[in-house]
Motif scaffolding. Structure first.
Motif, PDB file in Angstrom:
ATOM      1  N   GLN A   1       0.821  -1.203   0.000  1.00  0.00           N
ATOM      2  CA  GLN A   1       0.000   0.000   0.000  1.00  0.00           C
ATOM      3  C   GLN A   1       0.860   1.260   0.000  1.00  0.00           C
ATOM      4  O   GLN A   1       0.534   2.249  -0.661  1.00  0.00           O
ATOM      5  CB  GLN A   1      -0.934  -0.007   1.209  1.00  0.00           C
ATOM      6  N   HIS A   2       1.963   1.221   0.732  1.00  0.00           N
ATOM      7  CA  HIS A   2       2.843   2.379   0.797  1.00  0.00           C
ATOM      8  C   HIS A   2       3.434   2.708  -0.579  1.00  0.00           C
ATOM      9  O   HIS A   2       3.467   3.875  -0.991  1.00  0.00           O
ATOM     10  CB  HIS A   2       3.972   2.113   1.800  1.00  0.00           C
ATOM     11  N   LEU A   3       3.876   1.681  -1.284  1.00  0.00           N
ATOM     12  CA  LEU A   3       4.489   1.903  -2.589  1.00  0.00           C
ATOM     13  C   LEU A   3       3.499   2.503  -3.584  1.00  0.00           C
ATOM     14  O   LEU A   3       3.853   3.383  -4.380  1.00  0.00           O
ATOM     15  CB  LEU A   3       5.038   0.589  -3.143  1.00  0.00           C
ATOM     16  N   GLN A   4       2.249   2.053  -3.540  1.00  0.00           N
ATOM     17  CA  GLN A   4       1.269   2.513  -4.523  1.00  0.00           C
ATOM     18  C   GLN A   4       0.525   3.771  -4.094  1.00  0.00           C
ATOM     19  O   GLN A   4       0.383   4.708  -4.889  1.00  0.00           O
ATOM     20  CB  GLN A   4       0.247   1.393  -4.790  1.00  0.00           C
TER      21      GLN A   4
ATOM     22  N   GLY B   1       3.110   6.507  -4.943  1.00  0.00           N
ATOM     23  CA  GLY B   1       2.494   6.715  -6.245  1.00  0.00           C
ATOM     24  C   GLY B   1       2.984   5.808  -7.356  1.00  0.00           C
ATOM     25  O   GLY B   1       2.815   6.131  -8.538  1.00  0.00           O
ATOM     26  N   LEU B   2       3.562   4.657  -7.029  1.00  0.00           N
ATOM     27  CA  LEU B   2       4.032   3.743  -8.061  1.00  0.00           C
ATOM     28  C   LEU B   2       2.863   2.955  -8.654  1.00  0.00           C
ATOM     29  O   LEU B   2       1.865   2.698  -7.977  1.00  0.00           O
ATOM     30  CB  LEU B   2       5.053   2.761  -7.491  1.00  0.00           C
TER      31      LEU B   2
ATOM     32  N   MET C   1      13.239  -1.381  -0.936  1.00  0.00           N
ATOM     33  CA  MET C   1      13.907  -2.441  -1.678  1.00  0.00           C
ATOM     34  C   MET C   1      14.968  -3.121  -0.822  1.00  0.00           C
ATOM     35  O   MET C   1      15.039  -4.360  -0.765  1.00  0.00           O
ATOM     36  CB  MET C   1      14.554  -1.866  -2.947  1.00  0.00           C
ATOM     37  N   ILE C   2      15.795  -2.339  -0.152  1.00  0.00           N
ATOM     38  CA  ILE C   2      16.854  -2.901   0.692  1.00  0.00           C
ATOM     39  C   ILE C   2      16.252  -3.661   1.875  1.00  0.00           C
ATOM     40  O   ILE C   2      16.677  -4.780   2.204  1.00  0.00           O
ATOM     41  CB  ILE C   2      17.797  -1.796   1.182  1.00  0.00           C
ATOM     42  N   ALA C   3      15.226  -3.070   2.504  1.00  0.00           N
ATOM     43  CA  ALA C   3      14.608  -3.708   3.670  1.00  0.00           C
ATOM     44  C   ALA C   3      13.985  -5.043   3.305  1.00  0.00           C
ATOM     45  O   ALA C   3      14.111  -6.031   4.039  1.00  0.00           O
ATOM     46  CB  ALA C   3      13.555  -2.779   4.275  1.00  0.00           C
TER      47      ALA C   3
ATOM     48  N   LEU D   1       8.105  -4.650  -9.108  1.00  0.00           N
ATOM     49  CA  LEU D   1       9.513  -4.722  -9.506  1.00  0.00           C
ATOM     50  C   LEU D   1      10.442  -4.302  -8.381  1.00  0.00           C
ATOM     51  O   LEU D   1      11.585  -4.779  -8.298  1.00  0.00           O
ATOM     52  CB  LEU D   1       9.755  -3.860 -10.742  1.00  0.00           C
ATOM     53  N   VAL D   2       9.970  -3.420  -7.508  1.00  0.00           N
ATOM     54  CA  VAL D   2      10.787  -3.000  -6.365  1.00  0.00           C
ATOM     55  C   VAL D   2      11.144  -4.197  -5.485  1.00  0.00           C
ATOM     56  O   VAL D   2      12.221  -4.246  -4.876  1.00  0.00           O
ATOM     57  CB  VAL D   2      10.038  -1.930  -5.534  1.00  0.00           C
ATOM     58  N   LEU D   3      10.272  -5.196  -5.458  1.00  0.00           N
ATOM     59  CA  LEU D   3      10.468  -6.346  -4.576  1.00  0.00           C
ATOM     60  C   LEU D   3      11.190  -7.513  -5.247  1.00  0.00           C
ATOM     61  O   LEU D   3      11.421  -8.539  -4.611  1.00  0.00           O
ATOM     62  CB  LEU D   3       9.110  -6.821  -4.051  1.00  0.00           C
TER      63      LEU D   3
END
Length: 518
Positions: free
Chosen positions: A306-309, A313-314, A377-379, A321-323
């Protein structure tokens, strides 16, 4: 008691695999086929996370309903796994696998075209029922197919990695589908996979069942369901600030049902679940590790998707893809830890792996309102390394900690722990997030009671409401909702980190007695 001991000794001799020649091409093809249900059920646990924003906007549903859409499937799945394992032992594991495939596919199609949130929840119940038929037999079949010990260990490592990899793959698959299709497409993903299963299972997977099965214990099945469902309901009820007395009553019902279930198992010659397995400290510790590792993964994915989107705003595809790096790390960690485990004891390896999860949650919490794409991504990569390694080791320890004759029951417990972790990862951390969001949200003036209710329920609801407001009020609501959501992420992440610290300490103490042979 003497009758129980005699029967157990006989079962050990009957179920103990005999030594034979190493597995060939046909056996490895059978493993590939058995990985399909593992990946499918694991993907389905998390693929919905990325569709939740779209579902929230489409149905304009409440936060509690969103949690039920996610949780009802693993809840039903977890409640029925042990029961379906017993039915598979009695009627044939491969037969149950095929029946589950047909039913799961049918309900997946219905879920894809759900007209309302209530209908979607109902179809998820059906998916949970038939999904529970897919899983219990896989590990037992693998043990029967791979009689060479070294090959069996590698097969079990691949099987364990499938769970973690599938859970991590869900968001990526969801992102790709949601980039081009509507949210219902995430459910249609199951159809081609199940077609492959139905085609190749009869060709490569041999039938397997207990030659001397006990009777089907219907009361125990109902008691197992009555143990879990009320407890999860209580957690959700507290999250939406419901009647505290009702939550306490639900927990009391769950505890009473659980107590009755345990007592019934201890007095039966052929229990649905042999509770004596839990007298092995390494077994119990590994089951808890399974539960908590998946708890951390699913809970993390719930708020990160939810945070990413909705905050960064992704698009769904870019968010998935971030994951991807974390997905790759999860798979590699699960396989790479196998040779390490030959030299480093489990009570050291598993706590170290769980501390990776602590680091991932702490990384998110310490960044506060500045969780960038790079930080996420790192986390997730750090979290994936910990989950992949701990799941592989804990599954191996579960099988090594019990007599070979109890391997089937042990695998059912392992899979149940996985699903319980999925339920509580979303229910507990998701409920904390929803509660924190509501407490920190500041609504602009002029909202109608209906608009205020929708905006207060979820971040998706707030963005939906903002689209109906004039410019200044819309921007104020969006900014407040996103700030409240990220504040909730911080609180949730610290709680997740604390739970992982406790899990690491617990595993260090309980896995010291892990046997070195299976």
């Amino acid at each position: 008691m003497s009758t129980f001991v005699t029967a157990t000794a006989q079962n050990r001799q009957e179920l103990k695999p005999s030594r034979s020649a190493p597995a060939g091409k046909r056996e490895w093809l059978a493993l590939a086929v058995l990985m399909l249900p593992v990946l499918l059920v694991a993907v389905d646990n998390t693929v919905l996370s990325f569709a939740i924003p779209a579902i929230s906007l489409d149905f304009n549903t409440t936060g509690t309903a969103l949690l039920w859409i996610i949780d009802i499937y693993p809840l039903v799945l977890a409640a029925l796994l042990v029961a379906m394992g017993s039915l598979g032992d009695r009627f044939g594991r491969r037969r149950l696998l095929i029946l589950g495939s047909i039913g799961f596919g049918a309900f997946s199609i219905l879920a894809a075209y759900s007209p309302t949130a209530g209908f979607l929840i109902a179809t998820r119940v059906g998916m949970g029922i038939f999904g529970s038929m897919l899983m219990p037999s896989t590990l037992s079949l693998i043990r029967n197919i791979f009689t060479d010990r070294n090959q069996r260990r590698l097969a079990i490592a691949i099987w364990g990695s499938g769970f973690s990899a599938g859970a991590a793959l869900g968001p990526l698959v969801g992102g790709v589908l949601l980039e081009h299709f509507w949210w219902g497409s995430v459910f249609l993903l199951a159809v081609p996979v199940l077609v492959l299963m139905l085609a190749f299972t009869p060709l490569f997977v041999p039938e397997s069942k207990d030659p001397n099965p006990g009777p089907v214990d219907v009361p125990s099945i109902f008691l197992s369901i009555a143990t879990m469902a009320p407890v999860v309901f209580a957690i959700k009820n507290v999250a939406k600030e419901g009647d505290v007395g009702l939550s306490v009553l639900a927990i009391a019902v769950g505890l009473l049902a659980g107590t009755a279930f345990v007592r019934r198992q201890l007095t039966r010659l052929h229990p649905l679940l042999d509770m004596r397995l839990f007298t092995y400290r390494p077994f119990t510790g590994s089951v808890l590790v399974n539960l908590l590792a998946i708890f951390s993964l699913v809970g993390f994915l719930y708020f990160v998707s939810q945070h990413l989107q909705l905050v960064l705003g992704l698009s769904p595809l870019n968010a998935g893809l971030v994951l991807v790096p974390g997905l790759i790390i999860t798979i590699l960690a699960g396989l790479a830890v196998v040779p390490v485990a030959r030299k480093v004891p489990a009570h050291v390896l598993v706590p170290v792996a769980l501390l990776f999860s602590v680091g991932a949650y702490a990384m998110i919490a310490l960044n506060g309102h500045n969780e960038s794409v790079e930080v996420v991504m790192i986390a997730f990569g750090v979290l994936g390394a910990g989950v992949g390694a701990s799941e592989t080791i804990s599954n191996d320890v579960i099988l090594a900690s019990v007599p070979s004759g109890k391997a089937g029951a042990a695998s059912a417990v392992s899979e149940t722990a996985y699903e319980v972790g999925s339920v509580f990862g979303t229910a507990l951390l998701g409920s904390v997030l929803v509660s924190s969001y509501r407490n920190n949200l500041a609504l602009p003036e002029g909202l109608s009671p209906e608009q205020a209710s929708v905006a207060t329920d979820t971040l998706g609801g707030a963005l939906n409401t903002a689209a109906t407001l004039p410019g200044p009020a819309a921007q104020e609501l969006i900014a407040s909702a996103q700030t409240a959501f990220t504040s909730g992420i911080t609180v949730t992440s610290w709680i997740g980190a604390g739970l992982m610290v406790l899990a690491a300490v617990m595993s260090f103490r309980m896995l010291r007695e892990t046997p070195s042979t299976d």
